[in-house]
Design an enzyme around this catalytic site. Structure first.
Site, PDB file in Angstrom:
ATOM      1  N   HIS A 219       9.888   3.385   9.159  1.00 53.05           N
ATOM      2  CA  HIS A 219      10.443   2.358   8.279  1.00 53.05           C
ATOM      3  C   HIS A 219      11.883   2.053   8.685  1.00 53.05           C
ATOM      4  CE1 HIS A 219      10.649   0.027   4.544  1.00 53.05           C
ATOM      5  NE2 HIS A 219      11.896   0.431   4.477  1.00 53.05           N
ATOM      6  N   ALA A 220      12.155   0.790   9.027  1.00 51.19           N
ATOM      7  CA  ALA A 220      13.469   0.400   9.544  1.00 51.19           C
ATOM      8  C   ALA A 220      14.566   0.672   8.518  1.00 51.19           C
ATOM      9  CB  ALA A 220      13.463  -1.074   9.935  1.00 51.19           C
TER      10      ALA A 220
ATOM     11  N   HIS B  95      18.836  -8.236  10.578  1.00 50.81           N
ATOM     12  CA  HIS B  95      19.014  -7.780   9.195  1.00 50.81           C
ATOM     13  C   HIS B  95      19.630  -6.380   9.172  1.00 50.81           C
ATOM     14  CE1 HIS B  95      17.906  -6.992   4.931  1.00 50.81           C
ATOM     15  NE2 HIS B  95      17.705  -5.772   5.386  1.00 50.81           N
ATOM     16  N   GLU B  96      19.067  -5.461   9.938  1.00 53.96           N
ATOM     17  CA  GLU B  96      19.573  -4.084   9.935  1.00 53.96           C
ATOM     18  C   GLU B  96      20.984  -4.014  10.499  1.00 53.96           C
ATOM     19  OE1 GLU B  96      18.189  -1.804   8.303  1.00 53.96           O
ATOM     20  OE2 GLU B  96      16.262  -2.783   7.960  1.00 53.96           O
TER      21      GLU B  96
ATOM     22  N   HIS C 119      23.538  -4.752   7.959  1.00 48.63           N
ATOM     23  CA  HIS C 119      23.944  -3.581   7.183  1.00 48.63           C
ATOM     24  C   HIS C 119      25.066  -2.826   7.906  1.00 48.63           C
ATOM     25  CE1 HIS C 119      20.971  -3.798   4.038  1.00 48.63           C
ATOM     26  NE2 HIS C 119      19.951  -3.701   4.871  1.00 48.63           N
TER      27      HIS C 119
ATOM     28  N   GLU D  80      21.487  -5.829   0.792  1.00 45.61           N
ATOM     29  CA  GLU D  80      20.323  -6.484   1.381  1.00 45.61           C
ATOM     30  C   GLU D  80      20.605  -7.965   1.635  1.00 45.61           C
ATOM     31  OE1 GLU D  80      17.860  -4.734   2.432  1.00 45.61           O
ATOM     32  OE2 GLU D  80      18.697  -2.920   1.517  1.00 45.61           O
TER      33      GLU D  80
ATOM     34  N   HIS E 248       8.750   2.681  -0.508  1.00 47.65           N
ATOM     35  CA  HIS E 248       9.844   2.857  -1.447  1.00 47.65           C
ATOM     36  C   HIS E 248       9.451   3.645  -2.693  1.00 47.65           C
ATOM     37  CE1 HIS E 248      10.835  -0.469   1.181  1.00 47.65           C
ATOM     38  NE2 HIS E 248      12.099  -0.319   0.877  1.00 47.65           N
TER      39      HIS E 248
ATOM     40  N   TYR F 104      16.022  -5.898  -3.728  1.00 52.00           N
ATOM     41  CA  TYR F 104      15.485  -6.919  -2.827  1.00 52.00           C
ATOM     42  C   TYR F 104      15.244  -8.229  -3.579  1.00 52.00           C
ATOM     43  CZ  TYR F 104      14.830  -2.849   0.148  1.00 52.00           C
ATOM     44  OH  TYR F 104      15.044  -1.717   0.887  1.00 52.00           O
TER      45      TYR F 104
END
Length: 565
Positions: A359-360, A389-390, A393, A417, A529, A539
């Site tokens: 899971h990223a 996206h990552e 962060h 997010e 999750h 999210y």
């Protein structure tokens, strides 16, 4: 055209430090003493947070019993520190402090702790590890090899994710959907209940009514569930017509349902004209986003589907190239490049020699400039967007790494997010992909009439693409934590976990199980999750505010036209 926004930030390297041997807190917590104590907590929490994250990293990138034991030990030590801090802070009257920031920090530090025994903390950690490990190592038998003697070999990533995205065989999709739930969530239903029971007691030991109140503390809202309900179902007027996100979603759902009827009813799906959509035919293991079925449901047959996977493969893209491309994107926005530690220690592809958590995720190690990504990256359009996206962060981590530990996260969980997704919105546009040479530009654009205005069909196709990804996601995100909130507050009884989950899925999302359900099942647990105990409403918040962020950036760059549909 790429959205440009220059931000100038001065960052300093976090200096190494040593935690004092003794807790300096003393009786008589004046405001000055509170300041000194929180300064000490900042140092102590950074060091302990680094130790916990380092141990967790070793585990999630190499799942072994040794790493599991070390992770649980580090987690327990940090929990003990949080527990002690909460106990000390009970005598602090932070509501009377003249310094609002000091009071806010004290309140947050207090809410992170507990007043339960070390044995309960150890059991809680053990249950969490068992659930996450079971999820991350789950495998099922291939569809064509099912039966006695089969050796499970299909993993969630990439095997099952790929099948759910690409297969159009209703029976295969139903098989994969059901078997994944048997191999994951169904195996730890009782462990989850035990885990939540301990967490509930921990929250109540601090004075919270229930675990929901503790989870939502960071949003600093008197009625956060009510606010989410208002965002989802609240009415607003556009062009003289009453609208809502919920109504917009129902229109999308009805349109997609009609299209899927043509594809799957002759295969036995039995999708009713005004009924629910089976959860296995929406292109995703959890039916949370529907972009993978765009080819089946797009409004115009001659519009381009925004998926450059084939072109990436044709051009020989590598995983390293995808991350370098993302880094350059952020550098053009004025942000600093990734650190040497990032490139040296991140796990960017799935190792072949060990089990990992695929899971990223992006991780902050709280010391120096240690920020990393863990992702089993593949050469796909979807992963190209996820990489951005990552890394969003990571950029956010780097921007606030001089803040006290208590503020080394987003102003609320949804913002983190949203920052990553705002950047992904800019990347996942036809103009940007054309600029990368991954999507051909059209010389002539065919138009259709929309409210009396000529609009390019490809623009309608692009907006529909966004709706399948973003709008379709909202009720799923709402269900994930609505279900848990109801469990935390006692509205859902332990004997009705699965049936209540599907009541929410049907009423809010309009999807239903493709197989008969029972309370022997634990379908919520098939989503990462849940066993990993990660709150999900962040999210939902992100998928709303990211468009507000994006609109503001467009306006600043002169690329937003008020009133232009």
């Amino acid at each position: 055209m790429r959205l440009l926004c220059c931000v100038t930030v001065v960052l300093h390297t976090v200096q190494a430090f040593t935690i004092p041997d003794e807790d300096p807190f003393s009786a008589g917590p004046t405001e000055e003493e509170a300041t000194n104590y929180l300064t000490w907590l900042d140092q102590a929490f950074c060091q302990a947070g680094n130790a916990e994250m380092s141990a967790r990293w070793n585990y999630i990138t190499d799942i072994t019993e040794e790493h599991e034991e070390a992770m649980n030990e580090a987690r327990l030590e940090f929990q003990k520190m949080k527990k002690e801090a909460s106990a000390n802070l009970t005598s602090f009257d932070w509501d009377s402090y003249t310094g609002q920031d000091l009071a806010r920090q004290a309140k947050f530090y207090f809410s992170w702790g507990s007043n339960i025994t070390d044995e309960m903390l150890m059991e809680m950690n053990h249950l969490l590890t068992v659930m996450e490990s079971t999820y991350s190592t789950a495998k099922i038998c291939p569809f064509t090899e099912q039966g006695d003697g089969c050796v499970p070999s299909w993993e969630l990533e990439p095997d099952l994710v790929d099948i759910m995205a690409k297969s159009r065989d209703y029976e295969e999709l139903k098989y994969v959907w059901n078997e994944w739930r048997k191999a994951s969530g169904n195996k730890y239903r009782q462990q989850y209940l035990d885990f939540i029971g301990i967490n509930q007691e921990a929250a109540q030991s601090l004075g919270f009514n229930n675990l929901q109140d503790q989870w939502l503390e960071r949003y600093e809202s008197e009625d956060f569930p009510g606010l989410i309900e208002q965002v989802w179902a609240g009415k607003f007027v556009v062009d003289g017509k009453e609208r809502s996100l919920e109504l917009f979603y129902k229109h999308l759902h009805a349109y997609v349902r009609g299209k899927l009827t043509d594809t799957y009813n002759h295969q036995g799906a039995d999708i009713k004209e005004n009924g629910f959509i089976p959860a296995n035919v929406l292109g995703n293991m959890w039916a949370q986003s529907w972009g993978n079925i765009e080819e089946l449901v797009k409004p115009f047959n001659d519009t381009t589907i925004l998926d450059v996977t084939e072109e990436m493969v044709e051009q020989g893209y590598t995983v390293d190239q995808m991350y370098k491309l993302s880094e350059e994107f952020f550098r053009t926005l004025g942000f600093k490049p990734m650190t040497d530690t990032f490139w040296k220690l991140s796990m960017l592809t799935k190792p072949e020699d060990r089990e990992v958590v695929c899971h990223a995720s992006a991780e902050d190690f709280f010391i120096d400039e240690d920020f990393r990504i863990k992702m089993c990256t593949t050469i796909t359009h979807a992963d190209l967007v996820t990489v951005h996206h990552e890394m969003g962060h990571i950029v956010y981590f780097m921007q606030y790494n001089e803040q006290p530990f208590v503020y080394r996260e987003a102003s609320n969980p949804g913002f983190h997010e949203a920052i990553g997704d705002t950047m992904a919105l800019a990347v996942n546009t036809p103009a940007h992909l054309q600029g990368l040479g991954l999507l051909p530009a059209k010389d002539k654009k065919e138009t259709v009439k929309v409210f009396g205005k000529d609009v390019p069909k490809d623009d309608i196709g692009y907006l529909f693409h966004v709706a399948l990804d973003k709008l379709a996601f909202l009720p799923f995100a709402y269900v994930m934590d609505s279900w848990r909130w109801k469990l935390f507050t006692g509205e859902i009884a332990s004997e009705n976990l699965n049936s209540e989950w599907w009541k929410l899925r049907e009423s809010l999302q309009g999807v239903t199980s493709p197989v008969e359900i029972s309370e022997d099942d634990f379908h919520p647990g098939s989503k990462y999750h849940i066993p990993a105990n990660v709150p999900y409403i962040r999210y939902f918040v992100s998928f709303v505010v990211q468009f507000q962020f994006y609109e503001a950036l467009c306006a600043r760059s002169g690329q937003y036209v008020e009133g232009d549909p």
